[in-house]
Design a protein around this motif. Structure first.
Motif, PDB file in Angstrom:
ATOM      1  N   ARG A 163       8.461  -7.501   0.077  1.00  0.00           N
ATOM      2  CA  ARG A 163       8.912  -8.699  -0.659  1.00  0.00           C
ATOM      3  C   ARG A 163      10.348  -9.053  -0.268  1.00  0.00           C
ATOM      4  NH1 ARG A 163       7.288 -12.971  -1.831  1.00  0.00           N
ATOM      5  NH2 ARG A 163       5.753 -12.436  -3.403  1.00  0.00           N
ATOM      6  N   HIS A 164      11.184  -8.034  -0.156  1.00  0.00           N
ATOM      7  CA  HIS A 164      12.586  -8.265   0.161  1.00  0.00           C
ATOM      8  C   HIS A 164      12.735  -8.950   1.530  1.00  0.00           C
ATOM      9  CE1 HIS A 164      16.885  -7.675   0.061  1.00  0.00           C
ATOM     10  NE2 HIS A 164      16.817  -7.167   1.289  1.00  0.00           N
ATOM     11  N   VAL A 165      11.998  -8.463   2.537  1.00  0.00           N
ATOM     12  CA  VAL A 165      12.204  -9.023   3.878  1.00  0.00           C
ATOM     13  C   VAL A 165      11.511 -10.367   4.085  1.00  0.00           C
ATOM     14  CG1 VAL A 165      12.671  -6.784   4.942  1.00  0.00           C
ATOM     15  CG2 VAL A 165      10.334  -7.724   5.009  1.00  0.00           C
ATOM     16  N   VAL A 166      10.421 -10.628   3.357  1.00  0.00           N
ATOM     17  CA  VAL A 166       9.757 -11.925   3.587  1.00  0.00           C
ATOM     18  C   VAL A 166      10.310 -13.034   2.696  1.00  0.00           C
ATOM     19  CG1 VAL A 166       7.605 -10.874   4.431  1.00  0.00           C
ATOM     20  CG2 VAL A 166       7.786 -11.561   2.011  1.00  0.00           C
ATOM     21  N   GLY A 167      11.075 -12.651   1.677  1.00  0.00           N
ATOM     22  CA  GLY A 167      11.643 -13.661   0.786  1.00  0.00           C
ATOM     23  C   GLY A 167      10.645 -14.120  -0.259  1.00  0.00           C
ATOM     24  N   PRO A 168      11.108 -15.004  -1.140  1.00  0.00           N
ATOM     25  CA  PRO A 168      10.298 -15.357  -2.318  1.00  0.00           C
ATOM     26  C   PRO A 168       9.146 -16.315  -2.047  1.00  0.00           C
ATOM     27  CG  PRO A 168      12.379 -16.553  -2.344  1.00  0.00           C
ATOM     28  CD  PRO A 168      12.434 -15.632  -1.156  1.00  0.00           C
ATOM     29  N   ASP A 169       9.150 -17.011  -0.899  1.00  0.00           N
ATOM     30  CA  ASP A 169       8.165 -18.086  -0.719  1.00  0.00           C
ATOM     31  C   ASP A 169       6.849 -17.657  -0.081  1.00  0.00           C
ATOM     32  OD1 ASP A 169       9.983 -19.771  -1.856  1.00  0.00           O
ATOM     33  OD2 ASP A 169      10.883 -20.328   0.065  1.00  0.00           O
ATOM     34  N   VAL A 170       6.850 -16.473   0.512  1.00  0.00           N
ATOM     35  CA  VAL A 170       5.612 -15.989   1.133  1.00  0.00           C
ATOM     36  C   VAL A 170       4.736 -15.374   0.033  1.00  0.00           C
ATOM     37  CG1 VAL A 170       4.657 -14.345   2.804  1.00  0.00           C
ATOM     38  CG2 VAL A 170       6.803 -15.546   3.313  1.00  0.00           C
ATOM     39  N   VAL A 171       3.471 -15.763   0.009  1.00  0.00           N
ATOM     40  CA  VAL A 171       2.564 -15.201  -1.005  1.00  0.00           C
ATOM     41  C   VAL A 171       2.183 -13.776  -0.599  1.00  0.00           C
ATOM     42  CG1 VAL A 171       0.275 -15.384  -2.054  1.00  0.00           C
ATOM     43  CG2 VAL A 171       1.632 -17.451  -1.641  1.00  0.00           C
ATOM     44  N   ILE A 172       2.317 -12.843  -1.525  1.00  0.00           N
ATOM     45  CA  ILE A 172       1.867 -11.470  -1.257  1.00  0.00           C
ATOM     46  C   ILE A 172       0.649 -11.181  -2.125  1.00  0.00           C
ATOM     47  CG2 ILE A 172       2.452  -9.012  -1.345  1.00  0.00           C
ATOM     48  CD1 ILE A 172       5.326  -9.709  -0.767  1.00  0.00           C
ATOM     49  N   THR A 173      -0.454 -10.858  -1.462  1.00  0.00           N
ATOM     50  CA  THR A 173      -1.664 -10.454  -2.181  1.00  0.00           C
ATOM     51  C   THR A 173      -1.841  -8.951  -2.002  1.00  0.00           C
ATOM     52  OG1 THR A 173      -3.016 -10.950  -0.230  1.00  0.00           O
ATOM     53  CG2 THR A 173      -2.809 -12.681  -1.875  1.00  0.00           C
ATOM     54  N   MET A 174      -2.372  -8.306  -3.016  1.00  0.00           N
ATOM     55  CA  MET A 174      -2.487  -6.844  -2.974  1.00  0.00           C
ATOM     56  C   MET A 174      -3.850  -6.414  -3.498  1.00  0.00           C
ATOM     57  SD  MET A 174      -1.202  -3.724  -2.701  1.00  0.00           S
ATOM     58  CE  MET A 174       0.586  -3.672  -2.745  1.00  0.00           C
ATOM     59  N   ASP A 175      -4.625  -5.793  -2.630  1.00  0.00           N
ATOM     60  CA  ASP A 175      -5.883  -5.185  -3.063  1.00  0.00           C
ATOM     61  C   ASP A 175      -5.563  -3.752  -3.466  1.00  0.00           C
ATOM     62  OD1 ASP A 175      -8.315  -3.845  -3.250  1.00  0.00           O
ATOM     63  OD2 ASP A 175      -9.151  -4.720  -1.421  1.00  0.00           O
ATOM     64  N   SER A 176      -5.605  -3.481  -4.769  1.00  0.00           N
ATOM     65  CA  SER A 176      -5.368  -2.092  -5.191  1.00  0.00           C
ATOM     66  C   SER A 176      -6.588  -1.552  -5.922  1.00  0.00           C
ATOM     67  CB  SER A 176      -4.068  -1.946  -5.978  1.00  0.00           C
ATOM     68  OG  SER A 176      -4.161  -2.502  -7.248  1.00  0.00           O
ATOM     69  N   SER A 177      -7.748  -1.788  -5.320  1.00  0.00           N
ATOM     70  CA  SER A 177      -8.995  -1.273  -5.893  1.00  0.00           C
ATOM     71  C   SER A 177      -8.959   0.245  -6.076  1.00  0.00           C
ATOM     72  CB  SER A 177     -10.172  -1.627  -4.985  1.00  0.00           C
ATOM     73  OG  SER A 177     -10.299  -3.020  -4.867  1.00  0.00           O
ATOM     74  N   PHE A 178      -8.247   0.949  -5.186  1.00  0.00           N
ATOM     75  CA  PHE A 178      -8.156   2.412  -5.302  1.00  0.00           C
ATOM     76  C   PHE A 178      -7.150   2.857  -6.358  1.00  0.00           C
ATOM     77  CE2 PHE A 178     -10.449   2.298  -1.355  1.00  0.00           C
ATOM     78  CZ  PHE A 178     -11.180   3.480  -1.365  1.00  0.00           C
ATOM     79  N   ALA A 179      -6.291   1.968  -6.811  1.00  0.00           N
ATOM     80  CA  ALA A 179      -5.303   2.349  -7.823  1.00  0.00           C
ATOM     81  C   ALA A 179      -5.043   1.174  -8.768  1.00  0.00           C
ATOM     82  CB  ALA A 179      -3.999   2.805  -7.160  1.00  0.00           C
ATOM     83  N   PRO A 180      -6.020   0.858  -9.597  1.00  0.00           N
ATOM     84  CA  PRO A 180      -5.764  -0.194 -10.592  1.00  0.00           C
ATOM     85  C   PRO A 180      -4.774   0.327 -11.639  1.00  0.00           C
ATOM     86  CG  PRO A 180      -7.901   0.837 -11.005  1.00  0.00           C
ATOM     87  CD  PRO A 180      -7.362   1.456  -9.736  1.00  0.00           C
ATOM     88  N   PRO A 181      -4.187  -0.554 -12.462  1.00  0.00           N
ATOM     89  CA  PRO A 181      -3.395  -0.051 -13.570  1.00  0.00           C
ATOM     90  C   PRO A 181      -4.268   0.889 -14.408  1.00  0.00           C
ATOM     91  CG  PRO A 181      -3.211  -2.442 -13.399  1.00  0.00           C
ATOM     92  CD  PRO A 181      -4.298  -2.012 -12.462  1.00  0.00           C
ATOM     93  N   PRO A 182      -3.715   1.918 -15.016  1.00  0.00           N
ATOM     94  CA  PRO A 182      -2.292   2.259 -15.118  1.00  0.00           C
ATOM     95  C   PRO A 182      -1.749   3.062 -13.945  1.00  0.00           C
ATOM     96  CG  PRO A 182      -3.568   3.799 -16.432  1.00  0.00           C
ATOM     97  CD  PRO A 182      -4.560   2.837 -15.836  1.00  0.00           C
ATOM     98  N   ASN A 183      -2.556   3.300 -12.895  1.00  0.00           N
ATOM     99  CA  ASN A 183      -2.026   4.074 -11.768  1.00  0.00           C
ATOM    100  C   ASN A 183      -1.029   3.270 -10.936  1.00  0.00           C
ATOM    101  OD1 ASN A 183      -3.377   6.355 -12.487  1.00  0.00           O
ATOM    102  ND2 ASN A 183      -4.783   6.389 -10.752  1.00  0.00           N
ATOM    103  N   PHE A 184      -1.257   1.970 -10.826  1.00  0.00           N
ATOM    104  CA  PHE A 184      -0.347   1.147 -10.015  1.00  0.00           C
ATOM    105  C   PHE A 184      -0.366  -0.277 -10.546  1.00  0.00           C
ATOM    106  CE2 PHE A 184       0.013  -1.446  -5.924  1.00  0.00           C
ATOM    107  CZ  PHE A 184       1.397  -1.427  -5.931  1.00  0.00           C
ATOM    108  N   TYR A 185       0.835  -0.808 -10.770  1.00  0.00           N
ATOM    109  CA  TYR A 185       0.984  -2.182 -11.249  1.00  0.00           C
ATOM    110  C   TYR A 185       1.557  -3.026 -10.119  1.00  0.00           C
ATOM    111  CZ  TYR A 185       0.272  -0.373 -15.977  1.00  0.00           C
ATOM    112  OH  TYR A 185      -0.258   0.215 -17.097  1.00  0.00           O
TER     113      TYR A 185
END
Ligand SMILES: *Cc1c(COP(=O)(O)O)cnc(C)c1O
Length: 386
Positions: A163-185
Motif C-alpha cells: 500500500r505504501h509504495v503504490v499510493g492511495p489510488d491503486v485498488v488493492i484486492t486481497m484473497d484471504s480464504s486461508f486466513a479469514p478474520p479473526p486470523n487476518f483482517y
C-alpha cells in the motif's frame, strides 16, 4: 377487492426465514413508485438482485471483516471474477502473485488479457522483491491483487508496504480464504477489498460453494451492478447455510489454529519430513510477516517428504483418517499431494515457477477429528517401511 395473496404468517421467529423467492410483488402503483422507482422503501424486486437472506448474511460478513459492505456470490471464483470485471477495463495494468489460487491465475493469464488488461505476475516468495516490483510499476497500475496465505506454502505479503509504495489510488484486492478474520483482517492493513471463498472456512461444513467480497462501499457498489447484470448469485438456502455457519466461525477457527500448530510441530520433528510450511513455525520463510499480520495460523499444514513423488503418494495412500480431496475448513480432515491433485497438469517448469516440489503434501485438518488421532495416523504412515 381483495387480492389472492399469502402474507408472511409469522414475524417473530428468532431465526429469520430462508427466502427462496424468484420475485417480489408490489401492492399497487404507489408501492411501485416508492419501492422501485424511488427506492425509498426496503423491498424485494427480483431474485437476481438480492433477497433478505443474502442481506442478513452480508451484514454479518461486514461485521466480521470490519467492512462497509459485503456481497455474496455463487462461488469464490464468481466473487473474484466479478470484482475484476467490474473494476478493470482495456488498457489497465494490474499486478498479481504467481502463487495465486490456480483458477485465479487462469483468469489472469487466459481471460483478462483477452479484454486488453495487462497482467504483471511476480512471485511473493521474496517479499522485498515483490514490494520493489510494485514500487517500480506503481503509477501505472490500476489494481494489485494479493493472496495470503498462499497455497500450498502459506506465503504472506507485506500488504502495508505494498500500500505504501503504490499510493492511495491503486485498488488493492486481497484473497484471504486461508486466513479469514479473526486470523487476518486484510482491510485493516491497506486492502480495499477482501475476498473469500466461503466454500472454505466461512462455510465451514463442506456443504456449500459460495464467495464473498467485503470492503469499500464505493467499490462494492460497482461490483454489485455487475452482479445484478450478470447473475453470479447464490440462492437463499446457500445464504442461510452460510449464516448458520457464521455462528460457529470463531470457534472453528480457534480449533483449526490449535490443531494446525500441534500437527505442524509434530511433523517438523519427524526425520522423514524435509520441510514444514506453517506460518506459526519459526522456520517458515514468512514467520516474521505472520507475527505482524496474523492472529492465528489456521488448520492447513503443508510439508515436503524426503522421497520421490511416488513414495510420497504411497505415504498419502497409507493415511487412514483424511479423505484425499482438495478443500479445507471442512469438518473432515482432507489431504492432497499438490502435484497429483491441484497441479497434476503442470510440468516441471510450471511447478518451478511456483516453487512446488513433487513431494508436497497439504493436510487440511477437520475440526471433527481428534488431533491426537490424526498425529497417530501420520506417525503410522510415515514410519511404515514399505
Ligand atoms: C477455493 C479457493 C478459491 C475459489 O473458491 P471457490 O469457492 O471454490 O470458487 C479462491 N481462492 C482461494 C485461495 C481458494 O482456496
Amino acid at each position: 377487492m381483495t387480492k389472492r395473496r399469502t402474507p408472511d404468517r409469522y414475524t417473530n421467529s428468532i431465526e429469520p426465514p430462508v427466502y427462496q423467492s424468484a420475485s417480489y410483488y408490489y401492492d399497487d402503483l404507489d408501492h411501485v413508485e416508492v419501492a422501485l422507482h424511488k427506492r425509498n422503501l426496503p423491498a424485494g424486486r427480483y431474485g437476481r438482485y438480492s433477497n433478505p437472506t443474502w442481506l442478513d448474511v452480508e451484514d454479518r460478513l461486514s461485521r466480521l471483516s470490519g467492512s462497509e459492505r459485503s456481497l455474496i456470490f455463487s462461488s469464490g471464483m464468481a466473487a473474484i471474477f466479478t470484482t475484476f470485471v467490474a473494476l478493470l477495463k482495456a488498457g489497465d495494468e494490474i499486478a498479481v502473485p504467481a502463487e495465486s489460487y490456480r483458477r485465479t491465475r487462469d483468469v489472469f493469464s487466459l481471460i483478462l488479457p483477452k479484454y486488453g488488461v495487462k497482467v504483471h505476475e511476480f512471485s511473493i516468495r521474496h517479499t522485498e522483491l515483490f514490494v520493489d516490483a510494485m514500487a517500480r510499476l506503481a503509477s501505472g497500475l490500476r489494481l494489485v491483487h494479493l493472496e495470503m496465505p498462499s497455497s500450498p506454502h502459506m506465503m504472506l505479503v507485506d500488504v502495508a508496504a505494498v500500500r505504501h509504495v503504490v499510493g492511495p489510488d491503486v485498488v488493492i484486492t486481497m484473497d484471504s480464504s486461508f486466513a479469514p478474520p479473526p486470523n487476518f483482517y486484510a482491510l485493516r492493513h491497506g486492502a480495499d477489498l477482501a475476498m473469500f471463498s466461503a466454500t472454505k472456512y466461512l462455510g465451514g461444513h463442506g456443504d456449500i460453494v459460495a464467495g464473498v467480497v467485503s470492503g469499500r462501499a464505493d467499490l462494492v457498489e460497482q461490483i454489485q451492478w455487475y452482479r445484478d447484470a450478470t447473475g453470479p448469485v447464490a440462492d437463499g438456502n446457500t445464504a442461510a447455510l452460510l449464516r448458520r455457519s457464521l455462528y460457529t466461525h470463531d470457534l472453528r477457527i480457534a480449533r483449526a489454529n490449535l490443531q494446525g500448530l500441534r500437527v505442524a510441530e509434530y511433523l517438523s520433528g519427524h526425520a522423514k519430513v524435509k520441510r514444514v510450511f506453517y506460518t506459526g513455525l519459526r522456520d517458515h520463510p514468512h514467520f516474521a510477516l505472520g507475527e505482524r499480520y496474523l492472529h492465528g495460523h489456521g488448520g492447513v499444514v503443508t510439508f515436503e517428504l524426503r522421497g520421490s513423488e511416488r513414495e510420497c503418494a504411497a505415504f498419502v495412500d497409507r493415511l487412514r483418517i483424511p479423505y484425499m480431496a482438495s478443500n479445507f475448513g471442512a469438518p473432515q480432515t482432507l489431504v492432497e499431494q499438490s502435484t497429483i491433485l491441484t497441479y497434476f497438469m503442470y510440468d516441471d517448469a510450471a511447478l518451478e515457477s511456483i516453487g512446488v516440489d513433487r513431494s508436497t503434501v497439504r493436510l487440511a485438518l477437520g475440526y471433527t477429528d481428534d488431533v491426537d488421532d490424526v498425529i497417530e495416523d501420520l506417525r503410522q504412515a510415515l514410519d511404515a517401511d514399505p
